[in-house]
Scaffold this motif. Structure first.
Motif, mmCIF file in Angstrom:
data_model
loop_
_atom_site.group_PDB
_atom_site.id
_atom_site.type_symbol
_atom_site.label_atom_id
_atom_site.label_comp_id
_atom_site.label_asym_id
_atom_site.label_seq_id
_atom_site.Cartn_x
_atom_site.Cartn_y
_atom_site.Cartn_z
ATOM 1 N N SER A 42 21.950 22.299 -0.913
ATOM 2 C CA SER A 42 20.591 22.769 -1.197
ATOM 3 C C SER A 42 19.659 21.593 -1.456
ATOM 4 N N GLU A 43 20.169 20.571 -2.130
ATOM 5 C CA GLU A 43 19.365 19.367 -2.376
ATOM 6 C C GLU A 43 19.047 18.654 -1.059
ATOM 7 N N ASP A 44 20.034 18.602 -0.155
ATOM 8 C CA ASP A 44 19.788 18.006 1.167
ATOM 9 C C ASP A 44 18.677 18.751 1.894
ATOM 10 N N LEU A 45 18.721 20.069 1.852
ATOM 11 C CA LEU A 45 17.705 20.882 2.520
ATOM 12 C C LEU A 45 16.319 20.619 1.929
ATOM 13 N N GLN A 46 16.251 20.519 0.616
ATOM 14 C CA GLN A 46 14.960 20.276 -0.021
ATOM 15 C C GLN A 46 14.421 18.906 0.349
ATOM 16 N N ARG A 47 15.285 17.917 0.457
ATOM 17 C CA ARG A 47 14.848 16.571 0.836
ATOM 18 C C ARG A 47 14.328 16.559 2.272
ATOM 19 N N VAL A 48 14.970 17.347 3.133
ATOM 20 C CA VAL A 48 14.481 17.484 4.505
ATOM 21 C C VAL A 48 13.069 18.061 4.501
ATOM 22 N N CYS A 49 12.872 19.100 3.712
ATOM 23 C CA CYS A 49 11.564 19.736 3.625
ATOM 24 C C CYS A 49 10.519 18.762 3.080
ATOM 25 N N ASP A 50 10.892 18.013 2.059
ATOM 26 C CA ASP A 50 9.948 17.101 1.404
ATOM 27 C C ASP A 50 9.550 15.924 2.290
ATOM 28 N N CYS A 51 10.402 15.575 3.278
ATOM 29 C CA CYS A 51 10.112 14.388 4.088
ATOM 30 C C CYS A 51 9.075 14.666 5.172
ATOM 31 N N GLY A 52 8.717 15.927 5.390
ATOM 32 C CA GLY A 52 7.635 16.227 6.312
ATOM 33 C C GLY A 52 8.052 16.593 7.727
ATOM 34 N N CYS A 53 9.349 16.728 8.002
ATOM 35 C CA CYS A 53 9.749 17.133 9.357
ATOM 36 C C CYS A 53 9.519 18.637 9.526
ATOM 37 N N ASP A 54 9.386 19.070 10.780
ATOM 38 C CA ASP A 54 9.153 20.493 11.023
ATOM 39 C C ASP A 54 10.343 21.160 11.708
ATOM 40 N N HIS A 55 11.463 20.443 11.795
ATOM 41 C CA HIS A 55 12.649 20.988 12.458
ATOM 42 C C HIS A 55 13.880 20.281 11.911
ATOM 43 N N PHE A 56 14.934 21.051 11.642
ATOM 44 C CA PHE A 56 16.194 20.396 11.299
ATOM 45 C C PHE A 56 17.344 21.166 11.935
ATOM 46 N N SER A 57 18.443 20.456 12.142
ATOM 47 C CA SER A 57 19.670 21.056 12.657
ATOM 48 C C SER A 57 20.748 20.891 11.596
ATOM 49 N N ALA A 58 21.518 21.931 11.367
ATOM 50 C CA ALA A 58 22.582 21.882 10.357
ATOM 51 C C ALA A 58 23.882 22.342 11.009
ATOM 52 N N TYR A 59 24.861 21.439 11.036
ATOM 53 C CA TYR A 59 26.110 21.691 11.733
ATOM 54 C C TYR A 59 27.282 21.776 10.758
ATOM 55 N N ASN A 60 28.072 22.807 10.920
ATOM 56 C CA ASN A 60 29.309 22.944 10.165
ATOM 57 C C ASN A 60 30.272 21.836 10.609
ATOM 58 N N LEU A 61 30.817 21.104 9.673
ATOM 59 C CA LEU A 61 31.747 20.026 10.004
ATOM 60 C C LEU A 61 32.901 20.555 10.852
ATOM 61 N N THR A 62 33.134 19.914 11.979
ATOM 62 C CA THR A 62 34.237 20.272 12.869
ATOM 63 C C THR A 62 35.201 19.100 12.941
ATOM 64 N N LEU A 63 36.464 19.363 12.740
ATOM 65 C CA LEU A 63 37.473 18.306 12.795
ATOM 66 C C LEU A 63 38.014 18.206 14.220
ATOM 67 N N GLU A 64 37.630 17.153 14.917
ATOM 68 C CA GLU A 64 38.091 16.938 16.285
ATOM 69 C C GLU A 64 39.440 16.228 16.273
ATOM 70 N N GLU A 65 40.271 16.564 17.236
ATOM 71 C CA GLU A 65 41.579 15.926 17.342
ATOM 72 C C GLU A 65 41.436 14.428 17.572
ATOM 73 N N GLN A 66 42.408 13.689 17.067
ATOM 74 C CA GLN A 66 42.485 12.235 17.252
ATOM 75 C C GLN A 66 41.298 11.503 16.614
ATOM 76 N N THR A 67 40.746 12.060 15.556
ATOM 77 C CA THR A 67 39.722 11.355 14.782
ATOM 78 C C THR A 67 40.294 11.042 13.403
ATOM 79 N N ALA A 68 39.649 10.102 12.721
ATOM 80 C CA ALA A 68 40.130 9.690 11.405
ATOM 81 C C ALA A 68 40.109 10.858 10.417
ATOM 82 N N LEU A 69 39.072 11.688 10.477
ATOM 83 C CA LEU A 69 38.984 12.816 9.547
ATOM 84 C C LEU A 69 40.136 13.791 9.765
#
Length: 230
Positions: A42-69
């Protein structure tokens, strides 16, 4: 998450944008990061709003194979991810117009993305880039040396009807889905056929579809389960 960036650099980039006459700019967010709370997001969303942008994208973290995560065997809490998705959807004054995309108004929609979701052509340049010529999808090789050596892209060729169904499914990610007029303007594949197929699938997912003679879209619940439905 292992990314080579710092909050200060992000803020510097945003301030540079705000100093110049950019009417529209977007900020990407990732949520459902292990250890991240609803309050954090929620804090991230508010900071996005406060910075003056008019569009944001929010992606659910996806764990891809063969990555460090993925190698670290991180576990994503799906209940928390669901709550964060709903938190983004309820965040005012932005509104969700596609599963992962949010805008202040219709004028702020990403026109490029809207076109691609409905099957328009695109050109991708560089390693791993994807292109679509209206019939075939082309994926460039991942390795930079191979790419520079002229290794041809991999071509994904499927029957026209199956490609159109793929495009149909992709645009169901949008809140508005498809209208009969939109579909018939782009594709020869029968709207009545699409309508019947959708009604058949809707029986398996009650409460997930809104279907009329001239409009097909997913409900709020349906958007949440788009991966399974599509």
């Amino acid at each position: 998450m292992g990314r080579h960036t710092q909050q200060e650099k992000i803020e510097k980039a945003v301030n540079l944008l705000r100093k110049h006459p950019f009417k529209h700019f977007n900020i990407d967010l990732i949520y459902a990061i292990p250890g991240q709370s609803i309050a954090d997001f929620s804090e991230d969303l508010q900071r996005v709003c406060d910075c003056g942008c008019d569009h944001f994208s929010a992606y659910n973290l996806t764990l891809e194979e063969q990555t460090a995560l993925a190698a670290n065997k991180i576990i994503i809490n799906e209940d928390t991810a669901c709550m964060m998705y709903e938190t983004a959807g309820n965040f005012k004054p932005f509104h969700r117009y596609e599963i992962s995309n949010y805008a202040l108004s219709r004028q702020s929609y990403c026109r490029h993305n809207c076109n691609i979701w409905q099957g328009d052509t695109l050109l991708g340049l560089g390693p791993s880039a994807a292109s679509f010529d209206g019939i075939d999808r082309h994926i460039e090789v991942e390795n930079l040396h191979d790419f520079l050596s002229g290794t041809p892209p991999e071509t994904d060729r499927i029957p026209a009807e199956r490609r159109q169904m793929e495009i149909f499914a992709v645009n169901l990610r949008t809140v508005n889905g498809w209208t009969k007029a939109q579909w018939e303007k782009k594709f020869p594949f029968s709207w009545n056929n699409i309508l019947q197929k959708s009604r058949n699938v809707a029986k398996l997912y009650p409460g997930c579809w809104h279907i009329t003679e001239n409009h097909i879209k997913l409900s709020d619940t349906g958007l949440l389960f788009w991966n399974e439905i599509s």
